[in-house]
Design a protein around this motif. Structure first.
Motif, PDB file in Angstrom:
ATOM      1  N   LEU A  18       0.854  -1.174   0.000  1.00  0.00           N
ATOM      2  CA  LEU A  18       0.000   0.000   0.000  1.00  0.00           C
ATOM      3  C   LEU A  18       0.899   1.236   0.000  1.00  0.00           C
ATOM      4  N   ARG A  19       0.363   2.319  -0.513  1.00  0.00           N
ATOM      5  CA  ARG A  19       1.092   3.588  -0.497  1.00  0.00           C
ATOM      6  C   ARG A  19       0.207   4.651   0.133  1.00  0.00           C
ATOM      7  N   LEU A  20       0.699   5.262   1.196  1.00  0.00           N
ATOM      8  CA  LEU A  20      -0.005   6.344   1.858  1.00  0.00           C
ATOM      9  C   LEU A  20       0.554   7.681   1.384  1.00  0.00           C
ATOM     10  N   SER A  21      -0.333   8.656   1.299  1.00  0.00           N
ATOM     11  CA  SER A  21       0.072  10.020   0.951  1.00  0.00           C
ATOM     12  C   SER A  21      -0.475  10.982   1.988  1.00  0.00           C
ATOM     13  N   CYS A  22       0.244  12.060   2.216  1.00  0.00           N
ATOM     14  CA  CYS A  22      -0.205  13.092   3.139  1.00  0.00           C
ATOM     15  C   CYS A  22       0.223  14.443   2.594  1.00  0.00           C
ATOM     16  N   ALA A  23      -0.757  15.292   2.352  1.00  0.00           N
ATOM     17  CA  ALA A  23      -0.481  16.625   1.820  1.00  0.00           C
ATOM     18  C   ALA A  23      -0.758  17.681   2.889  1.00  0.00           C
ATOM     19  N   ALA A  24       0.211  18.542   3.102  1.00  0.00           N
ATOM     20  CA  ALA A  24       0.046  19.653   4.036  1.00  0.00           C
ATOM     21  C   ALA A  24      -0.361  20.895   3.257  1.00  0.00           C
ATOM     22  N   SER A  25      -1.359  21.598   3.778  1.00  0.00           N
ATOM     23  CA  SER A  25      -1.829  22.801   3.108  1.00  0.00           C
ATOM     24  C   SER A  25      -2.157  23.860   4.140  1.00  0.00           C
ATOM     25  N   VAL A  48       6.502   5.462  12.949  1.00  0.00           N
ATOM     26  CA  VAL A  48       6.807   4.525  11.875  1.00  0.00           C
ATOM     27  C   VAL A  48       8.027   5.017  11.102  1.00  0.00           C
ATOM     28  N   ALA A  49       7.955   6.254  10.627  1.00  0.00           N
ATOM     29  CA  ALA A  49       9.056   6.811   9.848  1.00  0.00           C
ATOM     30  C   ALA A  49       8.914   8.316   9.790  1.00  0.00           C
ATOM     31  N   SER A  50      10.036   9.003   9.625  1.00  0.00           N
ATOM     32  CA  SER A  50      10.021  10.450   9.478  1.00  0.00           C
ATOM     33  C   SER A  50      11.074  10.864   8.462  1.00  0.00           C
ATOM     34  N   ILE A  51      10.908  12.085   7.941  1.00  0.00           N
ATOM     35  CA  ILE A  51      11.837  12.581   6.932  1.00  0.00           C
ATOM     36  C   ILE A  51      11.944  14.089   7.050  1.00  0.00           C
ATOM     37  N   SER A  62      10.844  -2.147  13.390  1.00  0.00           N
ATOM     38  CA  SER A  62       9.875  -3.157  12.960  1.00  0.00           C
ATOM     39  C   SER A  62       9.539  -3.072  11.478  1.00  0.00           C
ATOM     40  N   ILE A  63       9.814  -1.966  10.843  1.00  0.00           N
ATOM     41  CA  ILE A  63       9.440  -1.798   9.429  1.00  0.00           C
ATOM     42  C   ILE A  63      10.640  -1.548   8.520  1.00  0.00           C
ATOM     43  N   LYS A  64      11.816  -1.532   9.069  1.00  0.00           N
ATOM     44  CA  LYS A  64      13.006  -1.303   8.241  1.00  0.00           C
ATOM     45  C   LYS A  64      13.133  -2.364   7.161  1.00  0.00           C
ATOM     46  N   GLY A  65      13.421  -1.910   5.959  1.00  0.00           N
ATOM     47  CA  GLY A  65      13.562  -2.808   4.829  1.00  0.00           C
ATOM     48  C   GLY A  65      12.259  -3.128   4.138  1.00  0.00           C
ATOM     49  N   ARG A  66      11.140  -2.736   4.730  1.00  0.00           N
ATOM     50  CA  ARG A  66       9.830  -3.009   4.118  1.00  0.00           C
ATOM     51  C   ARG A  66       9.102  -1.730   3.731  1.00  0.00           C
ATOM     52  N   PHE A  67       9.279  -0.682   4.522  1.00  0.00           N
ATOM     53  CA  PHE A  67       8.605   0.594   4.267  1.00  0.00           C
ATOM     54  C   PHE A  67       9.630   1.623   3.808  1.00  0.00           C
ATOM     55  N   THR A  68       9.178   2.540   2.950  1.00  0.00           N
ATOM     56  CA  THR A  68      10.039   3.619   2.488  1.00  0.00           C
ATOM     57  C   THR A  68       9.279   4.937   2.561  1.00  0.00           C
ATOM     58  N   ILE A  69       9.876   5.909   3.227  1.00  0.00           N
ATOM     59  CA  ILE A  69       9.268   7.237   3.297  1.00  0.00           C
ATOM     60  C   ILE A  69       9.955   8.148   2.294  1.00  0.00           C
ATOM     61  N   SER A  70       9.160   8.997   1.666  1.00  0.00           N
ATOM     62  CA  SER A  70       9.716   9.958   0.718  1.00  0.00           C
ATOM     63  C   SER A  70       8.869  11.225   0.763  1.00  0.00           C
ATOM     64  N   ASP A  72       7.793  15.126  -1.423  1.00  0.00           N
ATOM     65  CA  ASP A  72       7.856  16.074  -2.522  1.00  0.00           C
ATOM     66  C   ASP A  72       7.753  17.442  -1.886  1.00  0.00           C
ATOM     67  N   ASN A  73       8.885  18.124  -1.755  1.00  0.00           N
ATOM     68  CA  ASN A  73       8.899  19.408  -1.064  1.00  0.00           C
ATOM     69  C   ASN A  73       8.057  20.454  -1.784  1.00  0.00           C
ATOM     70  N   ALA A  74       8.033  20.405  -3.075  1.00  0.00           N
ATOM     71  CA  ALA A  74       7.263  21.400  -3.839  1.00  0.00           C
ATOM     72  C   ALA A  74       5.770  21.272  -3.575  1.00  0.00           C
ATOM     73  N   LYS A  75       5.342  20.054  -3.240  1.00  0.00           N
ATOM     74  CA  LYS A  75       3.918  19.810  -2.994  1.00  0.00           C
ATOM     75  C   LYS A  75       3.594  19.690  -1.512  1.00  0.00           C
ATOM     76  N   ASN A  76       4.602  19.863  -0.653  1.00  0.00           N
ATOM     77  CA  ASN A  76       4.405  19.678   0.797  1.00  0.00           C
ATOM     78  C   ASN A  76       3.720  18.348   1.091  1.00  0.00           C
ATOM     79  N   THR A  77       4.188  17.317   0.423  1.00  0.00           N
ATOM     80  CA  THR A  77       3.561  16.003   0.510  1.00  0.00           C
ATOM     81  C   THR A  77       4.589  14.968   0.924  1.00  0.00           C
ATOM     82  N   VAL A  78       4.157  14.059   1.802  1.00  0.00           N
ATOM     83  CA  VAL A  78       5.001  12.951   2.220  1.00  0.00           C
ATOM     84  C   VAL A  78       4.287  11.649   1.872  1.00  0.00           C
ATOM     85  N   TYR A  79       5.079  10.654   1.512  1.00  0.00           N
ATOM     86  CA  TYR A  79       4.545   9.364   1.102  1.00  0.00           C
ATOM     87  C   TYR A  79       5.130   8.263   1.985  1.00  0.00           C
ATOM     88  N   LEU A  80       4.375   7.198   2.127  1.00  0.00           N
ATOM     89  CA  LEU A  80       4.874   6.009   2.810  1.00  0.00           C
ATOM     90  C   LEU A  80       4.549   4.803   1.938  1.00  0.00           C
TER      91      LEU A  80
END
Length: 120
Positions: A18-25, A48-51, A62-70, A72-80
């Motif tokens: 699954l891929r989660l998205s979070c947009a800050a506005s 879980v994770a921070s960036i 518990s999630i290392k190697g399975r989850f990846t956080i990233s 998009d600074n231009a969109k103020n959005t973080v993904y998991l």
């Protein structure tokens, strides 16, 4: 007023993704840190994770190697990106942002939460 809006939760079988998205506005001066927490029934909310804006990441063991956080600074959005999901990953996932609305102050903001359910 700052808002964090999450999307992407759902039901998936063990081993799936699954891929989660979070947009800050809103009135954002700058973002210090964004990340994801989760809370399973009867348990405390846990990181879980921070960036950071520079791309420095931190993951729970518990999630290392399975989850990846990233992000998009231009969109103020973080993904998991969540791969190889396990039933124990089942929880409500909350987006978190350490944000400044003015140069002087910062505070923590939270999304409304999105349910992730992993079936065995």
């Amino acid at each position: 007023q700052v808002q964090l809006v999450e999307s992407g939760g759902g039901l998936v079988r063990a081993g799936g993704s699954l891929r989660l998205s979070c947009a800050a506005s809103g009135s954002i001066f700058s973002i210090i840190l964004m990340g994801w927490y989760r809370q399973a029934p009867g348990k405390q909310r846990e990181l879980v994770a921070s960036i950071t804006p520079g791309g420095n990441t931190n993951y729970a063991d518990s999630i290392k190697g399975r989850f990846t956080i990233s992000r998009d600074n231009a969109k103020n959005t973080v993904y998991l990106q969540m791969d190889s999901l396990k039933p124990e990953d089942t929880a409500v996932y909350y987006c978190h942002g350490g944000l400044r609305e003015t140069p002087q102050n910062w505070r923590n903001y939270w999304g409304q939460g999105t349910q992730v359910t992993v079936s065995s």
